[in-house]
Design an enzyme around this catalytic site. Sequence first.
Site, PDB file in Angstrom:
ATOM      1  CE  LYS A  42      -3.112  -3.207   1.075  1.00 44.62           C
ATOM      2  NZ  LYS A  42      -3.363  -4.298   0.162  1.00 44.62           N
TER       3      LYS A  42
HETATM    4  C1  LIG Z   1      -4.134  -5.448   1.270  1.00 46.79           C
HETATM    5  C2  LIG Z   1      -5.561  -5.657   1.365  1.00 46.79           C
HETATM    6  C3  LIG Z   1      -6.153  -6.214   2.517  1.00 46.79           C
HETATM    7  C4  LIG Z   1      -5.351  -6.775   3.648  1.00 46.79           C
HETATM    8  O1  LIG Z   1      -4.571  -5.816   4.325  1.00 46.79           O
HETATM    9  P1  LIG Z   1      -3.527  -6.319   5.430  1.00 46.79           P
HETATM   10  O2  LIG Z   1      -3.140  -5.048   6.134  1.00 46.79           O
HETATM   11  O3  LIG Z   1      -2.378  -6.943   4.696  1.00 46.79           O
HETATM   12  O4  LIG Z   1      -4.208  -7.257   6.325  1.00 46.79           O
HETATM   13  C5  LIG Z   1      -7.538  -6.298   2.569  1.00 46.79           C
HETATM   14  N1  LIG Z   1      -8.308  -5.890   1.551  1.00 46.79           N
HETATM   15  C6  LIG Z   1      -7.787  -5.370   0.421  1.00 46.79           C
HETATM   16  C7  LIG Z   1      -8.692  -4.909  -0.676  1.00 46.79           C
HETATM   17  C8  LIG Z   1      -6.388  -5.253   0.281  1.00 46.79           C
HETATM   18  O5  LIG Z   1      -5.887  -4.768  -0.853  1.00 46.79           O
END
Ligand SMILES: *Cc1c(COP(=O)(O)O)cnc(C)c1O
Length: 388
Positions: free
Chosen positions: A190
């Site tokens: 992210k």
């Molecule tokens: C990355 C992501 C998650 C999970 O996030 P984490 O912090 O790794 O648990 C959930 N939903 C979406 C759409 C994502 O892109």
Amino acid sequence: MSTAVKPALTIPVARPYFGTEEEQAVVSALKSGWVSQGPKVAAFEQSFAEYVGSQYAVALSSCTTALHLAMLISGIGEGDEVLCPSLSFIATANCIRYAGARPVFIDIDPVTYNIDPNRVEEAITPRTKAVLVVHQIGLPAAMKELAAIAERHGLILLEDAACAIGSEYLGEKIGRPHSRMACFSFHPRKILSTGEGGMITTNDEAVVARLRRLRQHAMTTSDLARHSATRVMVESYDEVGYNYRMTDLQAAIGLEQLRRLDSMLARRRHLAARYTARLKDVGWLLPPHEPAGLRHNYQSYMTRLAPNAPISRDQLMQCLLDHGISTRRGIMATHKEMPYDSPRWEHLLPETERATRETIILPLFHQLTEEEQDYILDMISEAGRVHT
Ligand SMILES: *Cc1c(COP(=O)(O)O)cnc(C)c1O
């Protein structure tokens, strides 16, 4: 063809952006002696809420754990159905399962890759309890339309905003409550990263109190409150809680990342616009669409092969890899994975299946140079010529 030179190193598809400020922040948190959830987490929550424009923010260990608590606090459990897209990272559906409920997949709008509001009502049954909206790879979903449907049918609206830090919906940042709770991720894929981490934003004070208890074993007083108390405090545990805390080491990084967020977003939008302009010349690799009123944060730059493409998606990925360029297939289709695979979805999700087959994510990160980007675009054009 421009004169871009092949870089010596492989170009990754994504890379987090940290500087000396983050390094110093971790060292100073370490030296403070407070390394678990404490004052840095509280400060990060405050700054995050201010940034997105919500009243409250509650930090957690990941977006997945944030989504799990969002389900529990919404009273979602055994026998309930939650509407969500299949075209998403698998954690979206998993958190519904954690709560004992069932995800019911809704097909996407092929232009935005987000849940198609026109397909929601036909999926509602007496068991439907909530809609879990995803702002896929940073493009906001149609919140107004979805909120109207949720209201009409008495459903809870929740946001998986894992990818949507800095994205805007009709002039307002995602996280400024468009739903009961929005859940963010700070995983290194992210834009804002703390290694691992998550955040829930909300305007609901009761939700905040419950989140703060559930994330630390349902303890009635926090470590910080006990540490600062002048009278002996004895805590109690009134329900089964979890250890879903963020650490102060992570929050210290998060505070610095938040300070550079606007510059990271500007850089991404600049590079995305360059990709889009030059892909128009390529012709057979379609850029993402940003509808009027919505602002993408370009957490990922996802393109799609046109029907007239001279090369298949996997051939293009291989060709680019042969030239030192990493790409990824587009967003996964959760219903194609074993835990969710069922004949029930046959013929119901055609746009989801088409999108997952035809899309490809190109490298986009803060440190990507224009020279590297030109090289990537040259190699795309060349891959098309070689295969014509
Ligand atoms: C990355 C992501 C998650 C999970 O996030 P984490 O912090 O790794 O648990 C959930 N939903 C979406 C759409 C994502 O892109």
